[in-house]
Motif scaffolding. Sequence first.
Motif, short mmCIF file in Angstrom:
data_model
loop_
_atom_site.label_atom_id
_atom_site.label_comp_id
_atom_site.label_asym_id
_atom_site.label_seq_id
_atom_site.Cartn_x
_atom_site.Cartn_y
_atom_site.Cartn_z
N THR A 28 -0.60 2.66 75.27
CA THR A 28 -0.75 3.73 76.21
C THR A 28 0.62 4.61 76.53
N LYS B 247 -2.23 0.84 83.33
CA LYS B 247 -3.29 1.68 82.45
C LYS B 247 -3.87 0.85 81.41
N ALA C 49 -7.68 -0.50 80.77
CA ALA C 49 -8.37 0.07 79.63
C ALA C 49 -9.06 -1.35 79.00
N HIS D 165 -12.17 -1.96 81.22
CA HIS D 165 -13.03 -1.16 81.23
C HIS D 165 -13.94 -1.62 79.77
N LEU E 182 -13.01 -0.43 73.35
CA LEU E 182 -11.81 0.05 73.50
C LEU E 182 -11.57 1.44 72.83
N VAL F 260 -13.18 4.18 75.66
CA VAL F 260 -12.57 4.32 76.92
C VAL F 260 -12.42 5.75 77.44
N VAL G 130 -6.74 8.07 81.08
CA VAL G 130 -6.70 7.01 79.89
C VAL G 130 -7.76 7.01 78.81
N SER G 131 -7.44 7.28 77.73
CA SER G 131 -8.25 7.31 76.51
C SER G 131 -7.45 7.23 75.41
#
Length: 1326
Positions: A106, A314, A318, A321, A348, A351, A361-362
Amino acid sequence: MNFRELRFARAMEFTIQEINNRTDFLPGITLGYQIHDSCAEVPMAVKVALQFANAAAVPALVGDSVSTSSISVTRMLGLFGIPQVSHYATCACLSDKRQYPAFFRTIPSDHHQAAALAKIVKHFGWTWIGAVRSDTDYGNIGMASFLKAAQEEGICVEYSEVFYRTEPRSKLERVANVIRRSTARVIVAFLASGEMRVLLEELTRQPPPPLQWIGSDAWITHPEFLRFNMCAGAIGFGVPRSVIPGLREFLLDLSPAQALKSPLLTEFWESSFSCSLKGSSEGARECDGSEDISALQNPYTDTSQLRATNLVYKATYAIAHAIHGVICNDTQCDKSAKFTPWQILDHLKKVNFTTNNGFQVSFDSKGDPVAVYELINWQVKKDGGLDFVTVGHYYSFKPRGQEFSMSRAISWMGGQTEEQKQEVPGALEQEQEASGVQEQEASGVQGQEQEVSGSQEQEQEAPGSQATEHIMQLTSTLLIFVSVLWINGLRPIACKADPVSCRLWSEPQMIGIYMNGDFVIGGLFSIHYNLRSEQNNYTRPPLQPQCSGSMDFRQLRFARSMEFTIHEINNRTDLLPGITLGYQIHDSCAAVPMAVKVAFQFANGMEPFFNDTDSCSKSAAAAVPAVMGESNSPASISMTRMLGLFGIPQVSYYATCACLSDKRQYPAFLRTVPSDHHQAAALAKMVKYFGWTWIGAVRSDTDYGNNGMASFLKAAQEEGICVEYSLVFYRTDPRSKLERVANVIRRSTARVIVAFLASGEARVLLEELTRQSPPPVQWIGSDAWITHPEFLRFNMCAGAIGFGVPRSVIPGLREFLLDLSPAQALKSPMLKEFWESSFSCSLTGSSGGARECDGSEDIRALQNPYTDTSQLRITNMVYKATYAIAHAIHGVICNDKQCDKSAKFAPWQILDHLKKVNFTTKNGYQVSFDSSGDPVAVYELINWQFKKDGGLEVVTVGQYDSSKPRGQEFSMSRAIIWMGGQTEVPRSVCSESCPPGTRKAVQKGKPVCCYDCIPCAEGEISNKTDSLNCVRCPSELWPNTHRDSCLPKPVEFLSWDDTLSIILTAFSLAGAFIAVCVVVVFYKHRTSPIVRANNSELSFLLLFSLILCFLCSLTFIGQPSEWSCMLRHTAFGITFVLCISCVLGKTIVVLMAFRATLPGSNVMKWFGPPQQRLSVLTFTLIQVLICVLWLTISPPLPFKNLKHYKEKVILECELGSTIGFWAVLGYIGFLALLCFILAFLARKLPDNFNEAKFITFSMLIFCAVWVTFIPAYVSSPGKFTVAVEIFAILASSFGLFICIFAPKCFIIMFRPDQNTKKHLMGKGPS
C-alpha cells in the motif's frame, strides 16, 4: 521496544475489530489475527512465514516493514500462493512479478520516489549535486533509480558515497570529509535512519558545511533528526498524512489487565511506566494502577500525523475485501466455504474501494498503489526549533511537467527563501565525476526501508544501530475465522497428545541423477533455462513445476562432473576411507521457485507423510549435509536464505553475485568461483588500460546482472570512465523491449560495450542484433558468457574480450563422460533426454515421429558442449566444490586412522569445517575460502579469435591476479585481435583528446567524458593532452603561438640600433656639434661688441651647458643599468638647471643694465660678474643637493615592467622616489618660469639688441615643451616613454640655442656691419 511499530500492530487489530463491527462488509464473519515480532531480522521473519505456511492457517499476510524481510518471506510464501501485503517495504525490486507474484503493498515503490527526487532537483535548477546512500538494498536500489533518473534530467553528480552504520569510523570520516570538501551545495541522501544518524553525528564533530539536504522517505519525517539544526531547510517526500477516526481512543483503551494477556503489551506497559505488572522484579516497582496511559507522550500515543499507520489500515482492509470477494455473494457470506490462498491472491489484484477515512485502495499490475507524496520541508519555528511542514504534493499519475503542486513557500538552508541553484562551478568541478554519469544498480536483497511520518512516524532501525536500545519490529499477519482475539509473541507449537498424520502439499520433485551412499550430497544445476508456465484458474492446486525448452549440455557436463568427482573420492583411500558418498542431482530450470522447492526437499527429505507418533522428541535431520549449486545468483540467494536457517552449507560453483559475500545475510554460503566484485574491478581496470572512456553497458535483470553491473559502474566511475547508456532486460521480456535495447546499441556512439549478461540473456540479445546488420562493436563480456562455446557462432563478436576462470585439465573426466550407454541413460530422466536429443531418436520405442535408437549411436562422435573438455573452467569449479564438501565431511567424522559412518552430526558442523578447508586438488589447484566464503580471485583474459577455417575460438591472452600489488594485476601473454580483425586497439571516446594548448570543458548535461576543447586563455598554456586546466605562465614568460610552452618574453628598451634611437642620437650629436661651432665662433669674435654684450662669460657657460644638455640625452639610450639610471636623471637635472641659471643671469643683467643708466643708480655694482657667477653656482648647487638627496634616499634603478604589456618586458629605469623626480623637474620649471617673467618684463627696453626678447621666446618654447611633456610622458608606452623624455630635452635645448644664439651668430657671420657698439647702442643707421 519500538513503540511506533507497536502502534502499527495495534492499528491492524483496530482495523479488524472495525471490520467485524460492520454489517455491510463480511456479514456474519469474524476475522481474527496473529501478530508476531520479526525482530527486524530475516531469519525470524522466514521462520514465522514457514509457521504460517506449514499450519496452512492464514490465507494472507500483512507485513513486513522492510524490504529485506519482505523479499525472503514472499519468495517462500509465493510458492504456496499465499499473498503478502506490505505497508512499508518500498524496494523497487518487489514490483517484479516474475520473482514476487504474490506480493502487494500500500506504499509506493522507491522507483516513484527516486523519479520524484530527480524531478524536484531539476525543478529547482540544481545541476551539480552530491549523493550518499545506505549500503543496503533500500539505499543501493533507490539510489540507482535516482541516478538513472538524474542522468535523464541532465543532472551531474560530483560524488556518490555509500556506507553502512556498523562500518569502521574511519570509513564514516572519509565520507564526511568528501561531503565537507565538495563544491556541490545540494546533497541527496538515500539513507535509512540508522545511517543518517551516524552521518549527521559525524558531520557535527566539525563546523558543518552549508548544505541543502534532500532526503528520502526513511528519514525526512523522522522527528529524532529535528535536533540537527544543520538540516534546516531540508526537503523530501513522505506518504500523505491522514486521520483514522477512533484509533487514538482504541490505543488509549488499554488497562494493566489487558496488557497482561500479551507479552508485547506487557513489555510496552512496563517499559513506558518503569514498573512491573508481575510484582517487583530486578529493582522495578510494582505497577499500582495509578499509571495513566493518556498522559504518555511517545510514538505509540501520538496520532497527530498518521502516515505509515494509514498504510496498515489500507492493507488490512484490502485483504478483508479480497476475502469478501471469495466467500460472499450479494446477500450473505459462507463461513464454511473452502478456498485456497490463490483465490485470495486473485481477488486482491482486483480490489478497488475507498476506506472510511477517504483513501482510495487499488493495485496496478505490479501490485503497487498509485504514487502520491507530500513534499516535506524542515522549517524553523518561532522558538528556534525545527518542524515538519507540508509545502506541496507530487502525483505520479499526472501528465509530465504537472506532477508538482506547491501549497506554500519553502524555507531553504540558512533560512533563505530563494532557490539555492547549483551550477557546475568551473574547471575544478569538471574534474569531478558526474553521473548521470554514474549509475549504481543493485537488485539484491538487503534493503532497509524505514517508516516516515510527519512528526512521529518513521521506520525503526535494524538491531545494532544503538548500543542501549532494543529495537523490535512487528510482522503483522491476518488469520481468518478465529473468534478469539489473540496477540502473542512467537512461541513453539506445543506437542499434541493425539497422534497426527500430515501429508505434503505437493509431490516431491523428481531427482535427475542420484546414487545412494553413507552421506548424500545435494546438487542443483540449471540444465534447462525455462520453467513451464501455466495459467492458474484457482479451482485446483497448481501443477507441479516442470522444466521446458532445450537442454543445456554444458550444464549437464557440470552435473556429471559432480558425479565423476564423487566416484573419484569414493575410490580414494586417503580421503573418507570406508565411506561412500552419494548424490542427488536436480534440475533447477534456472528458476527461483524450482530452486527453493528443491532446497526445501533437501532440508525436509522426500517422505510424503509424517506420522506424529513419537511426540516431539525425535529430531528431524536434514536429508543432505551440504548442497552444491546453484549456477546463478538469484536461485542461490533464495536457497541459501532458507537453507541457512538450518545451518546447511551451500557451495556454489558459478553464483558470482558480490552480495553473496555478505556473511550477515548469507552465513552458510561459500563458493569456488570468485565474486563479481573482483570481476567488475578487473573489467573496469581493463577498460581504463586500453584507453576507453566512452562505453555502453547492458546487463541481465537479475541479481547477477544488477549487482555485477553496479560494482562495475562504481569501479568505472573511480577510473574516470563514462557510460553512454546502461540497459537492462530479462530473457523472457517482450520482444519489443529487446528491440529497443538492440536499437539503442545500434545507434550509440560508444564503440565498446560491457555486457554483464547471463548466457540466456546474451543469447537472445545477440540473436536480436543479427536480425539487422550488426554494429561494429568491441564486446567486453562477463564470465557467464565469454567462455560459453555456444556463442562462438556469432561472428559479430569476433575480437570480444573478457575474463574467465582459469582453464584446467581433469584427468579421467572425458572418459567418464563418454562412458555412457543407452542402458545407463535410461536410468536417469536427464541422461535419457540428452541421449534422445543428441541422436534424434527414442530410447523407449518410436514416438512422436522419432526413430527408435538402435545402438548404432556413437557418443564419441558427438561435437557438443557435453563432450567438449578442451577448456574446462566452470567444470573445475564443480570439481573443487565437491572436493571441499568431502574434505569438510572428512574433518567431522574422521580421525587420523578411520572414519565413523554412523557418526551423528549437524549441518553446521560441516559448515564450520568448510570454512577451514585448505587443500590442493589432484589437478593442482588450491582450494580455500576467506572470511567471506570466497576464493582468491584469479582470471584469464579471454579473446575471441578467428581460426584458420574461419570459425571463432577462445584464446587466453593474459591473466589477472587480484592478490598482486595494485598496478601489477595484469600480465599479457600474447597479442589481442580486436573487432574486425584489427591489431590496433579500437578507440571509443565521447570526445577526442584535447591537444596541448587547450583544456577540457564538460558539455552541460553530459558526462565528464563529453567535453569541448577550449583554447587556453591569453597568458596560459597546457603542455599535455587532455588538460583539465590551463596553467598561467610565470610573469617573465609568455606562451608560444600553440600555447603549449612558455617562452621568455622579449625585453624592450630604447637600444642603440633602434631607428628611433639613431634619429635621436643624430639630433643630439648635431646639437652638440653646432653648439661647439658657436663656441668656436664666439671665441674667435670674443672681442666683438655683440659677444661682450650681456656678459660673455655667461654666454660661454650657457653654451657649455647646452652642449651638456644635448649630450645628456644620450644617457637615456641603451639598456638601463644601475649607473645609467642614476646618471641620466641627475645629469639631465643639473645641466638644465645650469643652462636655465645662465639664462636667468643674462636676463637679470639686461634688467640691471638698463636700470643702471638711470641717474644716481648704483645697481650694477651689486650684480656684477662675481654676483652673476655666484647666482649661477647657487642655483645649480640647489639642484645638486636635490639630486644627492634623491640618489641617497631612493635612487632610480633598472626595473622590469611586466604590467604595461602582457607579451613583453619593458626594461626601464624606475624613478625610485617620485618626489625626487618631480622635485628636479619642478625646480627646473620654477627657474624657467622666473626667467620667462623677468624676460617678459624686459622685452620693451630700448636697445638695438635686447636679448630679453629672445630669452622670452626661448623660455616660452621651453615651458611649452615641458608642459606638453608631462601628459606625453605619463601616457607613452614602453621605450617611447624614454623617447619622449629625450625629445623634450632636445626640443627645449634647441629652443634655447636657436632663440638666444642664432640671431647673434647671424650678425657675426653675415652682418658684421651691425656688430658695432654704435649699432648696439642705437646710434648708427638702422
